[in-house]
Design a protein around this motif. Sequence first.
Motif, mmCIF file in Angstrom:
data_model
loop_
_atom_site.group_PDB
_atom_site.id
_atom_site.type_symbol
_atom_site.label_atom_id
_atom_site.label_comp_id
_atom_site.label_asym_id
_atom_site.label_seq_id
_atom_site.Cartn_x
_atom_site.Cartn_y
_atom_site.Cartn_z
ATOM 1 N N PRO A 400 0.823 -1.266 -0.003
ATOM 2 C CA PRO A 400 -0.017 -0.003 0.047
ATOM 3 C C PRO A 400 0.843 1.285 -0.072
ATOM 4 O O PRO A 400 0.369 2.307 -0.686
ATOM 5 N N GLU A 401 1.984 1.159 0.575
ATOM 6 C CA GLU A 401 2.720 2.450 0.772
ATOM 7 C C GLU A 401 3.408 2.895 -0.708
ATOM 8 O O GLU A 401 3.759 4.304 -0.947
ATOM 9 N N HIS A 402 3.432 2.012 -1.622
ATOM 10 C CA HIS A 402 3.572 2.484 -3.081
ATOM 11 C C HIS A 402 2.695 2.424 -4.083
ATOM 12 O O HIS A 402 2.795 2.511 -5.205
ATOM 13 N N LEU A 403 1.110 2.271 -3.527
ATOM 14 C CA LEU A 403 0.111 2.367 -4.382
ATOM 15 C C LEU A 403 0.046 3.657 -5.286
ATOM 16 O O LEU A 403 -0.089 3.397 -6.335
ATOM 17 N N GLY A 404 0.097 4.851 -4.531
ATOM 18 C CA GLY A 404 -0.165 6.117 -5.581
ATOM 19 C C GLY A 404 0.869 5.851 -6.685
ATOM 20 O O GLY A 404 0.535 6.456 -7.817
ATOM 21 N N SER A 405 2.323 5.904 -6.338
ATOM 22 C CA SER A 405 3.287 6.029 -7.331
ATOM 23 C C SER A 405 3.147 4.967 -8.346
ATOM 24 O O SER A 405 3.205 5.115 -9.424
ATOM 25 N N TYR A 406 2.840 3.682 -7.733
ATOM 26 C CA TYR A 406 2.395 2.704 -8.924
ATOM 27 C C TYR A 406 1.214 3.062 -9.915
ATOM 28 O O TYR A 406 1.176 2.941 -11.052
ATOM 29 N N LEU A 407 0.062 3.605 -9.349
ATOM 30 C CA LEU A 407 -1.218 4.137 -10.124
ATOM 31 C C LEU A 407 -0.479 5.119 -11.133
ATOM 32 O O LEU A 407 -1.018 5.106 -12.456
ATOM 33 N N ARG A 408 0.223 6.156 -10.762
ATOM 34 C CA ARG A 408 0.888 7.279 -11.488
ATOM 35 C C ARG A 408 1.503 6.592 -12.851
ATOM 36 O O ARG A 408 1.604 6.707 -14.082
ATOM 37 N N ASP A 409 2.649 5.682 -12.324
ATOM 38 C CA ASP A 409 3.349 5.097 -13.407
ATOM 39 C C ASP A 409 2.539 4.009 -14.343
ATOM 40 O O ASP A 409 2.911 4.164 -15.450
ATOM 41 N N PHE A 410 1.641 3.399 -13.796
ATOM 42 C CA PHE A 410 0.962 2.544 -14.704
ATOM 43 C C PHE A 410 -0.013 3.294 -15.674
ATOM 44 O O PHE A 410 -0.150 2.946 -16.846
ATOM 45 N N ASP A 411 -0.592 4.526 -15.248
ATOM 46 C CA ASP A 411 -1.149 5.366 -16.220
ATOM 47 C C ASP A 411 -0.246 5.942 -17.288
ATOM 48 O O ASP A 411 -0.585 6.074 -18.278
ATOM 49 N N ALA A 412 1.034 6.179 -16.757
ATOM 50 C CA ALA A 412 2.114 6.917 -17.892
ATOM 51 C C ALA A 412 2.257 5.693 -18.876
ATOM 52 O O ALA A 412 2.223 6.012 -20.001
ATOM 53 N N LEU A 413 2.362 4.409 -18.467
ATOM 54 C CA LEU A 413 2.816 3.361 -19.115
ATOM 55 C C LEU A 413 1.663 3.099 -20.609
ATOM 56 O O LEU A 413 1.479 2.817 -21.389
ATOM 57 N N LEU A 414 0.302 3.291 -19.824
ATOM 58 C CA LEU A 414 -0.740 3.075 -20.550
ATOM 59 C C LEU A 414 -0.627 4.150 -21.813
ATOM 60 O O LEU A 414 -1.046 3.797 -22.898
ATOM 61 N N GLY A 415 -0.448 5.473 -21.315
ATOM 62 C CA GLY A 415 -0.349 6.300 -22.233
ATOM 63 C C GLY A 415 0.824 6.173 -23.352
ATOM 64 O O GLY A 415 0.363 6.439 -24.524
ATOM 65 N N GLN A 416 1.850 5.639 -23.006
ATOM 66 C CA GLN A 416 2.943 5.335 -23.816
ATOM 67 C C GLN A 416 2.581 4.475 -24.926
ATOM 68 O O GLN A 416 2.906 4.619 -26.122
ATOM 69 N N HIS A 417 1.463 3.474 -24.600
ATOM 70 C CA HIS A 417 0.914 2.505 -25.547
ATOM 71 C C HIS A 417 -0.207 2.915 -26.209
ATOM 72 O O HIS A 417 -0.986 2.178 -26.850
ATOM 73 N N ARG A 418 -0.751 4.361 -26.125
ATOM 74 C CA ARG A 418 -1.690 4.802 -26.472
ATOM 75 C C ARG A 418 -2.976 3.970 -25.954
ATOM 76 O O ARG A 418 -3.822 3.677 -26.899
ATOM 77 N N LEU A 419 -3.216 3.524 -24.692
ATOM 78 C CA LEU A 419 -4.113 2.768 -24.333
ATOM 79 C C LEU A 419 -4.613 3.406 -23.165
ATOM 80 O O LEU A 419 -4.132 4.466 -22.668
ATOM 81 N N ASP A 420 -5.801 2.948 -22.786
ATOM 82 C CA ASP A 420 -6.601 3.681 -21.753
ATOM 83 C C ASP A 420 -7.016 2.480 -20.775
ATOM 84 O O ASP A 420 -7.419 1.522 -21.006
ATOM 85 N N GLY A 421 -7.190 3.011 -19.607
ATOM 86 C CA GLY A 421 -7.590 1.842 -18.612
ATOM 87 C C GLY A 421 -8.394 2.448 -17.400
ATOM 88 O O GLY A 421 -8.248 3.570 -17.033
ATOM 89 N N VAL A 422 -9.171 1.329 -16.739
ATOM 90 C CA VAL A 422 -9.981 2.027 -15.507
ATOM 91 C C VAL A 422 -9.448 1.342 -14.264
ATOM 92 O O VAL A 422 -10.109 0.120 -14.217
ATOM 93 N N PRO A 423 -8.678 1.775 -13.665
ATOM 94 C CA PRO A 423 -8.386 0.814 -12.497
ATOM 95 C C PRO A 423 -9.536 0.945 -11.398
ATOM 96 O O PRO A 423 -10.236 2.009 -11.355
ATOM 97 N N TYR A 424 -9.193 0.169 -10.423
ATOM 98 C CA TYR A 424 -10.241 0.084 -9.337
ATOM 99 C C TYR A 424 -9.553 -0.964 -8.353
ATOM 100 O O TYR A 424 -8.803 -1.974 -8.720
ATOM 101 N N GLY A 425 -9.869 -1.129 -7.098
ATOM 102 C CA GLY A 425 -9.453 -2.034 -6.349
ATOM 103 C C GLY A 425 -9.469 -1.910 -5.128
ATOM 104 O O GLY A 425 -10.177 -0.790 -4.324
ATOM 105 N N HIS A 426 -8.876 -2.958 -4.074
ATOM 106 C CA HIS A 426 -8.840 -2.992 -2.811
ATOM 107 C C HIS A 426 -7.613 -2.233 -2.410
ATOM 108 O O HIS A 426 -6.507 -2.854 -2.151
ATOM 109 N N PHE A 427 -7.785 -0.846 -1.951
ATOM 110 C CA PHE A 427 -6.683 -0.121 -1.780
ATOM 111 C C PHE A 427 -6.015 -0.259 -0.444
ATOM 112 O O PHE A 427 -4.694 -0.290 -0.349
ATOM 113 N N GLY A 428 -6.748 -0.898 0.575
ATOM 114 C CA GLY A 428 -6.331 -1.009 1.813
ATOM 115 C C GLY A 428 -5.213 -2.219 1.632
ATOM 116 O O GLY A 428 -4.250 -2.311 2.632
#
Length: 452
Positions: A400-428
Motif C-alpha cells: 500500500p505505501e507504493h500504491l499512489g506512485s504505482y498508479l501514476r506510473d501505470f497510467d503513464a505506461l498506458l499512455g505510452q502505448h496509447r491505451l486507456d484503462g479504468v483501475p479500481y481495487g482493494h486499496f487497503g
Amino acid sequence: MPNAVSLPNPVAELPEVGDLRAQLRRRGVAHTLDSTRLTRALYSSDASLYRVVPQAVAHPRTVEEAVAVLDAARAAGMPVTTRGAGTSCAGNAVGPGLVLDTARHLTAITALDPEARTATVEPGVVQSSLQVAAAPHGLRFGPDPSTHNRCTIGGMIGNNACGPRALGYGRTADNVVALDVLTGSGERILLDGSESVDAFASLTALKKVVGANLGTIRTEFGRFGRQVSGYSLEHLLPERRFDVARFFAGTEGTLGVILGATVRLVADAPHKLMIALGYASMADAGDAAPAILPHRPTAAEGLDRRIVEVVRRTHGESAVPPLPRGDGWMFVEVVGDDPAEVRARAERVLADGQALDGFVVDDPRQALALWKIREDGAGLAGVSLASPAYPGWEDAAVPPEHLGSYLRDFDALLGQHRLDGVPYGHFGDGCVHVRIDFPLTTAGGDAVHRAF
Ligand SMILES: Cc1cc2nc3c(=O)[nH]c(=O)nc-3n(C[C@H](O)[C@H](O)[C@H](O)COP(=O)(O)OP(=O)(O)OC[C@H]3O[C@@H](n4cnc5c(N)ncnc54)[C@H](O)[C@@H]3O)c2cc1C
C-alpha cells in the motif's frame, strides 16, 4: 515487431471422449456426462479473455459421483478442470478436457457450528448462501468478492479469493480450517492438520520440495498480504506446521479437487460505518491508503469517476447518492461492538484520510448504494471507456505505501502505448484491477496487446 510466441496445442494429446464415457459407464456414472455442442460451448469461457472448448462436462449429483467421475477421468487419461461459477478472470475455469461442474448439484451446507464458528460445505455452495445461513447466528464468512452472489466456496478456495472485506477478515486461505481433497494422483486426503504425511505419496513429495527450498520460501514467499499469485508455499514452512489446507487455497484446481471444506466464520459486528473520501485523482487516493490502515478498517476500496459515470449511465441518476468532491474516491468501512467507539474511529479516518472532501455516511441505505457502485463497477468497468475494455490485467499486488506512485506510473505506461484503462481495487490491501481498451478487434490489435 515482437517475436511470435509458439503455444502448445492443448488438445493434441487428448483421449477420445468415448474412452471417458466407457470408464464412466463401468463406474455407473455415465449419466453425469454431457458432451453436447451447446454444453461444451456454454462451458468454453469464464470471465476472462480466453475460450477453450472442453471435450465434455460432468455434473455429478453427489460427492461420491464426483469421486467416481474423477477416477474414470484418471483411467481414461482425460485432464480435468474443476469449475464453480466460472467467474475467474484469467482462464482459471476453462480447459480442453473434462470440466467438472460443482455448482449445479454439490451445493449442500452439511454443518454449521455457531459455537465453533465453522461451517462445512460442499464445494458448489455459493458465498451468499453461506452468508444467509450464518447470519441468524450473528456470523459471516469473511472474504466477499464482488461476485459473491454466484461464486462458490470451492472456487474461492481455488483462487484464494479476497474481496473488499479480506482487509478485515483475511483472505480465503486464512479462513480455511480443513479440506477433503482428491489429488490428481487419486489420493483422497482429509487436510485438517492431523493428516499423516508419510501415509500419502503426494504429501511426502511436497514436504521434500519444501525441505529442499527453505531459504527461497522464507525470503520470497508471503512477503505481503496480497502476494497470492502461484503456490503459497509459505504455509508449508516448518514454523507454520506444514499447513497443506491453507496452501491448497490458490492452487486453482491444479493439485486436486476439493470435495468438501470446513471454513471459519467470523462475528458480523453489529455496528458499521462507512466513510466516503474524495480526492483529486485515484492516485491521490492511493497515496492516502496507508494513513487509513492504523484505524483497522474492514474495507478500503478505491474507484474513479469513470466507474461512477458508467453506473449512472447504466442504472440511472438515482443509483449514485451524493459523493464527496473529487475525481477519485476511497470508501472505507469500520466496524465494532461499541457504537461510540466505531463513530470515534470513523471520525479519525475522516481526519487522517488526507482527502479534499469527505463524510461519514450515517444512512445505511446510502452506504449500501455506495458499496453497490463499487460492486457493480467491477463488472461495468469494461464498458466505461470510449471503446470496449478487457479483463486480464488482474490483481496487481502493490504494498500500500507504493500504491499512489504505482498508479501514476501505470497510467503513464498506458499512455505510452496509447491505451486507456479504468483501475479500481482493494486499496487497503494494495490490490489493483484494471480493464484496458486493447484494440483486440482491429487489425494489429494483437501486437499492441503483446507489446504492452
Ligand atoms: C466482476 C468480477 C469481480 C471480481 N471481484 C473479485 C474480488 O473482489 N476478489 C476476488 O478474489 N476475486 C474476484 N473476482 C474473481 C472471482 O469471481 C473469484 O475469485 C471467485 O471466488 C471465483 O469463484 P467461482 O465459483 O466463480 O470459481 P471458478 O471461476 O469456477 O474457479 C476458480 C478456480 O478454482 C478452481 N476450482 C473451482 N472449484 C474447485 C474445487 N472444488 N476444487 C479445486 N479447485 C476448484 C477452478 O479450477 C479455478 O481454477 C471477480 C470476478 C469478476 C468477474
